[in-house]
Scaffold this active site. Structure first.
Site, PDB file in Angstrom:
ATOM      1  N   ASN A  11       0.844  -1.207   0.000  1.00 21.35           N
ATOM      2  CA  ASN A  11       0.000   0.000   0.000  1.00 21.35           C
ATOM      3  C   ASN A  11       0.868   1.242   0.000  1.00 21.35           C
ATOM      4  O   ASN A  11       2.012   1.213   0.469  1.00 21.35           O
ATOM      5  CB  ASN A  11      -0.861   0.082   1.272  1.00 21.35           C
ATOM      6  CG  ASN A  11      -1.895  -1.024   1.364  1.00 21.35           C
ATOM      7  OD1 ASN A  11      -2.344  -1.561   0.361  1.00 21.35           O
ATOM      8  ND2 ASN A  11      -2.273  -1.364   2.584  1.00 21.35           N
ATOM      9  N   LYS A  40       0.700  -4.302   4.997  1.00 20.52           N
ATOM     10  CA  LYS A  40       1.215  -5.261   5.995  1.00 20.52           C
ATOM     11  C   LYS A  40       2.248  -6.211   5.389  1.00 20.52           C
ATOM     12  O   LYS A  40       3.256  -6.532   6.019  1.00 20.52           O
ATOM     13  CB  LYS A  40       0.056  -6.037   6.621  1.00 20.52           C
ATOM     14  CG  LYS A  40      -0.864  -5.149   7.442  1.00 20.52           C
ATOM     15  CD  LYS A  40      -1.973  -5.924   8.117  1.00 20.52           C
ATOM     16  CE  LYS A  40      -3.051  -4.979   8.650  1.00 20.52           C
ATOM     17  NZ  LYS A  40      -2.563  -3.957   9.584  1.00 20.52           N
ATOM     18  N   GLY A  41       1.990  -6.673   4.154  1.00 17.48           N
ATOM     19  CA  GLY A  41       2.950  -7.586   3.532  1.00 17.48           C
ATOM     20  C   GLY A  41       4.285  -6.908   3.285  1.00 17.48           C
ATOM     21  O   GLY A  41       5.351  -7.432   3.628  1.00 17.48           O
ATOM     22  N   ALA A  42       4.224  -5.730   2.692  1.00 18.37           N
ATOM     23  CA  ALA A  42       5.455  -4.987   2.391  1.00 18.37           C
ATOM     24  C   ALA A  42       6.205  -4.632   3.675  1.00 18.37           C
ATOM     25  O   ALA A  42       7.438  -4.748   3.741  1.00 18.37           O
ATOM     26  CB  ALA A  42       5.106  -3.714   1.614  1.00 18.37           C
ATOM     27  N   GLU A 135      -4.596  -9.094   4.080  1.00 24.60           N
ATOM     28  CA  GLU A 135      -4.953  -7.978   3.185  1.00 24.60           C
ATOM     29  C   GLU A 135      -4.957  -8.419   1.725  1.00 24.60           C
ATOM     30  O   GLU A 135      -5.025  -7.570   0.833  1.00 24.60           O
ATOM     31  CB  GLU A 135      -3.984  -6.808   3.377  1.00 24.60           C
ATOM     32  CG  GLU A 135      -4.213  -6.064   4.684  1.00 24.60           C
ATOM     33  CD  GLU A 135      -3.398  -4.784   4.811  1.00 24.60           C
ATOM     34  OE1 GLU A 135      -3.900  -3.840   5.430  1.00 24.60           O
ATOM     35  OE2 GLU A 135      -2.256  -4.738   4.297  1.00 24.60           O
ATOM     36  N   GLY A 229       3.040  -4.018  14.733  1.00 26.43           N
ATOM     37  CA  GLY A 229       2.621  -5.423  14.710  1.00 26.43           C
ATOM     38  C   GLY A 229       3.274  -6.190  13.567  1.00 26.43           C
ATOM     39  O   GLY A 229       3.625  -7.367  13.709  1.00 26.43           O
ATOM     40  N   ASP A 230       3.455  -5.512  12.433  1.00 28.09           N
ATOM     41  CA  ASP A 230       4.124  -6.158  11.298  1.00 28.09           C
ATOM     42  C   ASP A 230       5.573  -6.482  11.653  1.00 28.09           C
ATOM     43  O   ASP A 230       6.105  -7.536  11.295  1.00 28.09           O
ATOM     44  CB  ASP A 230       4.106  -5.231  10.070  1.00 28.09           C
ATOM     45  CG  ASP A 230       2.690  -4.899   9.645  1.00 28.09           C
ATOM     46  OD1 ASP A 230       1.799  -5.747   9.813  1.00 28.09           O
ATOM     47  OD2 ASP A 230       2.475  -3.764   9.155  1.00 28.09           O
ATOM     48  N   ALA A 260       9.886  -0.030  16.298  1.00 29.68           N
ATOM     49  CA  ALA A 260       9.170   0.428  15.096  1.00 29.68           C
ATOM     50  C   ALA A 260       8.169   1.541  15.381  1.00 29.68           C
ATOM     51  O   ALA A 260       7.541   2.052  14.448  1.00 29.68           O
ATOM     52  CB  ALA A 260       8.452  -0.752  14.438  1.00 29.68           C
ATOM     53  N   GLY A 265       5.515   6.867  10.302  1.00 27.73           N
ATOM     54  CA  GLY A 265       5.477   6.039   9.104  1.00 27.73           C
ATOM     55  C   GLY A 265       5.803   4.593   9.394  1.00 27.73           C
ATOM     56  O   GLY A 265       6.599   4.297  10.294  1.00 27.73           O
TER      57      GLY A 265
HETATM   58  O1  RIB Z   1      -0.020  -2.683   9.653  1.00 29.43           O
HETATM   59  C1  RIB Z   1       0.134  -1.376   9.184  1.00 29.43           C
HETATM   60  C2  RIB Z   1      -0.296  -1.282   7.759  1.00 29.43           C
HETATM   61  O2  RIB Z   1      -1.692  -1.541   7.684  1.00 29.43           O
HETATM   62  C3  RIB Z   1      -0.131   0.082   7.127  1.00 29.43           C
HETATM   63  O3  RIB Z   1       1.138   0.264   6.556  1.00 29.43           O
HETATM   64  C4  RIB Z   1      -1.283   0.162   6.143  1.00 29.43           C
HETATM   65  O4  RIB Z   1      -0.880   0.146   4.806  1.00 29.43           O
HETATM   66  C5  RIB Z   1      -2.183  -1.011   6.470  1.00 29.43           C
HETATM   67  O5  RIB Z   1      -2.068  -2.012   5.552  1.00 29.43           O
END
Ligand code: RIB
Length: 279
Positions: A11, A40-42, A135, A229-230, A260, A265
């Protein structure tokens, strides 16, 4: 070096750094506007790369200028994007995010090209571990769950209905408190490890309801919790794929997740391994 495949979203995050989060129906003004790469993936892919793994991202973006902005830090960070497809006629995923001064956020996602990540786009995966989130289409996650034979992690975010076979297959499920409440008793289908984060509170790692490890994230002055969380998820998988024991892996994940939150951002704040102070 652990080889990790991330199946997930890309995203562009359009962020309003606001004096407070709006209540339903309320307008809040006075915000500062930012664009950050996210999804979330990126985020998980870049976090795992910065923490020392060899990472490939399986994803879809649109054929628009937003895609270049959204992929910029993944490219600079040496994440393998060979399997990131460009889909004509759809927009790159976009997230509208409001962030309050205490770092809490509201997020609304327009998935766009992330909806196009079908199972047919995922070749046989040669990796030590796979990380998925929700997502992208859940049928794609279900197919990867059936076919991948290594360490399979699913981060159940955002909470949505999934086939029970995904939970049954997962070696590791990651949820935050809200997601844990949403899934409730259905998490009993998991016989792998279940990691639960609680913001600044203690994170736990359980298997079949038995506590394997508990860890307290370090105290920090959070600026923006987006991506924490990511980062926790990516760090936990990196540590487990390296063979670290559950308690140490959980402490590593808590330290990475807290780090993080220190900058605005999702991706600009993802820590490098050397940034984490561990005994
Ligand atoms: O987990 C955070 C992410 O959730 C953000 O970067 C946003 O793009 C949403 O996907």
């Amino acid at each position: 070096m652990a080889r990790i495949a991330v199946i997930g979203s890309v995203n562009l995050d359009i962020v309003a750094q606001a004096p407070k989060l709006p209540a339903p129906g309320e307008t809040v003004t006075g915000a500062e506007l930012h664009h950050f790469p996210g999804g979330k993936g990126a985020n998980q892919a870049l976090a795992a790369r910065r923490l020392g793994a060899d990472v490939s991202l399986y994803a879809c973006v649109g054929d628009d200028a937003t895609a270049d902005e959204a992929l910029a830090l993944l490219r600079a960070g040496d994440v393998n994007l060979e399997h990131c497809g460009v889909v004509s006629g759809v927009t790159t995923g976009t997230a509208l995010i409001a962030v309050a001064p205490d770092g809490e956020n509201h997020i609304v996602v327009a998935p766009g090209a992330n909806r196009e990540l079908t199972a047919e786009r995922i070749p046989a995966l040669h990796a030590d571990a796979v990380i998925c989130q929700l997502e992208v289409p859940v049928d794609t996650i279900a197919r990867v769950a059936q076919t991948f034979e290594g360490l399979f992690c699913v981060n159940l975010a955002p909470a949505r209905h999934i086939d029970v076979s995904i939970l049954q297959r997962a070696d590791l499920v990651v949820v935050n408190e809200t997601e844990a409440d949403w899934y409730g008793g259905s998490l009993a289908a998991c016989h792998g490890m279940v990691a639960t984060t609680r913001g600044a509170g203690r994170a736990t790692l359980e298997r079949d309801g038995e506590l394997l490890a508990e860890a307290q994230p370090p105290a920090v002055d959070a600026v923006d919790a987006t991506g924490a969380g990511d980062t926790f998820t990516a760090a936990l998988v990196v540590a487990l794929a390296e063979g670290q024991p559950p308690r140490r892996a959980l402490e590593f994940a808590c330290a990475a997740g807290a780090a993080a939150t220190l900058k605005m951002g999702a991706q600009p704040s993802l820590p490098m391994r050397d940034d984490l102070e561990l005994d």
